[in-house]
Design a protein around this motif. Structure first.
Motif, PDB file in Angstrom:
ATOM      1  N   ILE A   1      41.883  28.761  61.699  1.00  0.00           N
ATOM      2  CA  ILE A   1      42.600  28.848  60.399  1.00  0.00           C
ATOM      3  C   ILE A   1      43.370  27.087  61.103  1.00  0.00           C
ATOM      4  O   ILE A   1      43.976  26.550  60.476  1.00  0.00           O
ATOM      5  N   GLU A   2      43.550  26.931  62.885  1.00  0.00           N
ATOM      6  CA  GLU A   2      44.749  26.516  62.802  1.00  0.00           C
ATOM      7  C   GLU A   2      44.369  24.694  62.653  1.00  0.00           C
ATOM      8  O   GLU A   2      44.852  23.962  62.664  1.00  0.00           O
ATOM      9  N   ASN A   3      43.212  24.919  62.280  1.00  0.00           N
ATOM     10  CA  ASN A   3      42.188  23.676  62.068  1.00  0.00           C
ATOM     11  C   ASN A   3      42.444  23.173  60.616  1.00  0.00           C
ATOM     12  O   ASN A   3      42.059  21.426  59.965  1.00  0.00           O
ATOM     13  N   LEU A   4      43.011  24.743  59.690  1.00  0.00           N
ATOM     14  CA  LEU A   4      43.436  23.953  58.389  1.00  0.00           C
ATOM     15  C   LEU A   4      44.675  23.575  58.159  1.00  0.00           C
ATOM     16  O   LEU A   4      44.832  23.166  56.883  1.00  0.00           O
ATOM     17  N   ILE A   5      45.318  23.762  59.313  1.00  0.00           N
ATOM     18  CA  ILE A   5      47.065  23.554  59.263  1.00  0.00           C
ATOM     19  C   ILE A   5      47.455  22.193  59.128  1.00  0.00           C
ATOM     20  O   ILE A   5      47.396  21.684  60.585  1.00  0.00           O
ATOM     21  N   LYS A   6      48.505  21.532  58.609  1.00  0.00           N
ATOM     22  CA  LYS A   6      47.857  19.810  58.276  1.00  0.00           C
ATOM     23  C   LYS A   6      49.861  19.588  58.512  1.00  0.00           C
ATOM     24  O   LYS A   6      50.465  20.580  57.233  1.00  0.00           O
ATOM     25  N   ILE A   7      50.794  20.056  59.484  1.00  0.00           N
ATOM     26  CA  ILE A   7      52.200  19.378  58.904  1.00  0.00           C
ATOM     27  C   ILE A   7      52.486  17.797  59.046  1.00  0.00           C
ATOM     28  O   ILE A   7      51.601  16.688  59.624  1.00  0.00           O
ATOM     29  N   ASP A   8      53.761  17.875  58.349  1.00  0.00           N
ATOM     30  CA  ASP A   8      54.600  16.079  58.012  1.00  0.00           C
ATOM     31  C   ASP A   8      55.271  16.159  58.556  1.00  0.00           C
ATOM     32  O   ASP A   8      56.374  16.724  57.821  1.00  0.00           O
ATOM     33  N   LYS A   9      56.050  15.897  60.209  1.00  0.00           N
ATOM     34  CA  LYS A   9      56.865  15.584  60.132  1.00  0.00           C
ATOM     35  C   LYS A   9      58.057  14.452  59.753  1.00  0.00           C
ATOM     36  O   LYS A   9      59.250  15.014  59.941  1.00  0.00           O
ATOM     37  N   LYS A  10      57.433  13.776  58.248  1.00  0.00           N
ATOM     38  CA  LYS A  10      58.225  12.539  57.473  1.00  0.00           C
ATOM     39  C   LYS A  10      58.848  13.216  56.639  1.00  0.00           C
ATOM     40  O   LYS A  10      59.889  13.327  55.802  1.00  0.00           O
ATOM     41  N   ARG A  11      58.020  14.569  55.978  1.00  0.00           N
ATOM     42  CA  ARG A  11      58.935  15.969  55.179  1.00  0.00           C
ATOM     43  C   ARG A  11      59.728  16.121  55.018  1.00  0.00           C
ATOM     44  O   ARG A  11      60.121  17.181  56.611  1.00  0.00           O
ATOM     45  N   GLU A  12      60.993  16.726  54.068  1.00  0.00           N
ATOM     46  CA  GLU A  12      62.212  17.177  54.168  1.00  0.00           C
ATOM     47  C   GLU A  12      61.358  18.148  54.932  1.00  0.00           C
ATOM     48  O   GLU A  12      62.677  19.084  54.852  1.00  0.00           O
ATOM     49  N   GLU A  13      60.675  19.264  53.890  1.00  0.00           N
ATOM     50  CA  GLU A  13      60.614  20.861  54.318  1.00  0.00           C
ATOM     51  C   GLU A  13      60.718  21.003  55.400  1.00  0.00           C
ATOM     52  O   GLU A  13      59.792  19.810  56.472  1.00  0.00           O
TER      53      GLU A  13
END
Lengths: 482, 482
Positions: A3-15
């Protein structure tokens, strides 16, 4: 890939980051990418992989738990749970059986499972005229909201209809509903709460079980014998449990076809007064009698703890979605409110049409015709079944209703027969379908409502072959063990 | 005469003595002979009077308590309680107000309270032809049970109808229901349980409140402003509570007529994803726009947490009892089961008829005509209301829907006006009717759907006179206190 490889995070997003993780895991669960029981990565591992603070992952997992998507086991980790949007329609029944049983008549199948009336017998021509007459008479008023209790002239006509059968009631106590199933749903909303003890017959109508279950009731069943229910067992249950309501079909019970004796009916009424429980009497087929008309459990002018439901679906036309209830005074107001909250009101147009149909005397003519037609079919089916008694089946010829209730020789299993018959394009209702729990597997319900004589003869012969083949097979299979 | 003198026991009867006592007291409670709060005779006194053992009376009282008919206070005695068969339809609303608001149009009353369409505008002639066409085409099949999800060709037509308004969805996700109220009831059965936090607008549709209450939910309301709901307040609530579902009407809200801004809609959707709650969007009147068609809160081809309900009752014909829902995949199975347990299926005959109506292009023609007619009425009512601004009322001219939402000068009370108007045979909806709790008493909802121009002019003039008279009265009454 984990699962861990499917999660993408984006620190620039407001969320917030924890929200990003939460939403992605939730999405994967809902799409079935992550299955129930899957262990999520450890907090340390996921935070390292994603390059986020451990608190972020803790927050995401906490959110998953709060929403019922995951659960944690101390010292072990966090796991995906079953997402809890279930609505339990019935006990033990696989959806594909429900599907096949309700397969439309007129298809290539011989359908003995349906107890719905043949659509060829519907008074279509009469209704076409009645529809036109209602529209000419009432215009747009026919399509306005109807008052919740129902169209007053229809309630008066129904009161007169009941009077002819010796049941006296007041139109004021009649509530028009969109089919008997809705009646059960509405009654349950008012009378049945979490953990209430509800009695039903064994076997019984599965739609009733579904409704009581949806209210989280505790359902208890009482065996149906040849005369009605087992009264001794009823007394035992009443001594042990505080019963809220008893749902029964004393006039040609479904699925057994049993007609309650007067003795049993009067003892049930007496016990209901003594122990203070409500009786819900479901009359879905009393107009189809072949001997004498069955009588309801009580005279509704007096009973203050009995609700009578009469459906027009089995005898008349299911598509009208019309039925009615006779209510005791003390429940009138609350059940009317529950009806309002369920669907505001039943179609006024159909109510006006049924009223005209009743008042023109067409109902009496129609039911007389049905009794005539169905009696011939019943007799024919009895003949066909008598011819295959060598298979070991036993049955009683029903003196009303649209079904035979067969008992199979003990070595045979209803589901096996259901499946074998389905392959031959014959649909039967496995008896186990109608049990709350611990189903008996030695019954079939065979209905003749949706079949003609050719189909009855052909279908019964196919069933004969299956029964004989399965008995032989079982015999051969079990021989080495003897 | 005390209760004790009304109880008669018969030692020769088979029925146990305690049962005889229990049943007679129960009967008197149900018939209203004994009122709530009545103290029952002491055990010693009743046993002496009836000549029975004290244990007999103890058993009878115990039975009354078990059945919820009586309760005991230690050291004081046994009292009759409120018999608990209530179904709470709505908050603060007296039944007579509900009655008068739903008084049939066409009576001697001018009805501004109803937001039901004028029955003169129903396409009765067209439907008469369509009914005949369906019956000629389908015969008795038109009156068989419909599959629970609905008549497939209708679901396809509805999908095409939505596509024309820029909403893309799959017929597979469409469930046909017997009116929007049933949609709310079914959704609640699956998603709403004891204590769940449910959000609604403030003010809102009372039928929704009734359904959520019947599931023992904890309902929280959010004020509606000119642009939609108060988003700040929503965020506060979401931080504090775990919200299960938000019920809202973003396209011409009921009763305020507010049209949500795109900004507010997109923020709600974003929050619903972040905090994981379901959105139930109720579209009951979006076809009646006077400027541009309002857009729904989300594109239903993607949303996995939004349920869209579209009703045909307000725009079309309430008596057909037809509406539909667009469901997210994860809820399809459970909501279909809940629909089945509610009323099995919606009338197939009406479904077939509506499908033909849509496919013949009659729907588009009909709604265009309605927009034209209602726009003229709205403009006329706006003119009449502008003429009575000297009463102190304020309002916004709605750019869709069938109601004006009036704000009264602070010295006036909506219930007072409702009652005064009713005496003059004018029915208005008191604004307080639409609040979950702590109702505001300075609003009226005035609908023009059920009234013609003459009635609008006459009715508004009567309201003007009432407002002016009440203001004077209140002024005089309060003067001595100044």
């Amino acid at each position: 890939m984990g699962i861990e490889n499917l999660i993408k995070i984006d620190k620039k997003r407001e969320e917030p980051l924890y929200m990003q993780i939460y939403i992605q895991i939730k999405d994967m669960v809902e799409k079935g990418i992550i299955k129930e029981g899957t262990k999520l990565p450890t907090i340390r591992r996921l935070s390292k992989l994603l390059g986020v603070n451990t608190v972020t992952v803790v927050n995401a997992y906490h959110m998953l738990e709060k929403k019922g998507i995951a659960y944690s086991i101390v010292g072990s980790g966090t796991y995906i749970g079953a997402v809890n949007y279930k609505f339990d329609l019935s006990g033990d029944v696989e959806p594909e059986i429900v599907d096949s049983i309700s397969r439309p008549i007129g298809s290539r199948y011989i359908n003995f499972a349906s107890s719905n009336p043949s659509h060829e017998l519907f008074p279509v021509r009469e209704f076409k005229e009645i529809f036109a007459e209602v529209l000419d008479r009432d215009g747009g008023m026919a399509f306005t909201y109807q008052e919740s209790m129902g169209y007053r002239p229809l309630r008066e006509s129904l009161s007169r209809l009941l009077a002819k059968d010796g049941i006296s009631t007041d139109p004021r106590k009649i509530l028009i509903i969109s089919g008997a199933q809705q009646g059960l749903d509405i009654i349950s909303k008012v009378l049945v709460g979490q953990g209430d003890n509800i009695l039903v017959e064994r076997p019984t109508y599965t739609g009733a079980i579904a409704v009581f279950k949806s209210r989280n009731a505790n359902i208890i069943d009482i065996p149906v014998t040849n005369e009605g229910i087992d009264i001794k067992r009823l007394e035992e249950i009443l001594r042990k449990h505080n019963i809220k309501l008893f749902y029964l079909m004393p006039m040609f019970q479904n699925p057994t076809g049993v007609r309650y004796s007067d003795e049993i009916k009067s003892r049930i009424m007496k016990l209901s007064r003594e122990y203070g429980f409500f009786i819900v009497e479901d009359d879905f087929v009393s107009d189809i009698y072949y001997d004498s008309r069955p009588t309801p459990i009580w005279d509704y002018s007096h009973a203050d703890n009995v609700i009578f439901i009469k459906s027009f679906s089995k005898v008349f036309m299911p598509g009208l979605r019309l039925a009615f209830m006779v209510l005791p005074d003390m429940l009138l107001e609350s059940i009317q409110a529950a009806k309002y909250s369920s669907d505001i009101a039943t179609s006024g147009f159909f109510q006006r049409s049924l009223q005209l149909f009743l008042d023109k005397g067409l109902w009496d003519k129609h039911t007389e015709m049905l009794r005539h037609v169905y009696k011939a079919r019943r007799d024919f089916m009895a003949e066909c079944l008598n011819n295959i008694k060598n298979t070991g089946i036993t049955f009683k010829i029903p003196d009303g209703g649209l079904n035979f209730w067969l008992t199979l020789p003990i070595s045979l299993n209803d589901r096996e027969i259901y499946e074998a018959a389905l392959k031959e394009k014959v649909i039967v209702a496995p008896g186990s379908f109608f049990y709350l729990n611990n189903p008996e597997h030695n019954h079939l319900r065979l209905g003749f409502a949706s079949t003609n004589e050719d189909e009855i003869e052909g279908g019964i012969n196919i069933i004969r072959d299956i029964l004989l083949a399965l008995r032989n097979e079982n015999y051969i299979q079990t021989e080495p063990l003897l």
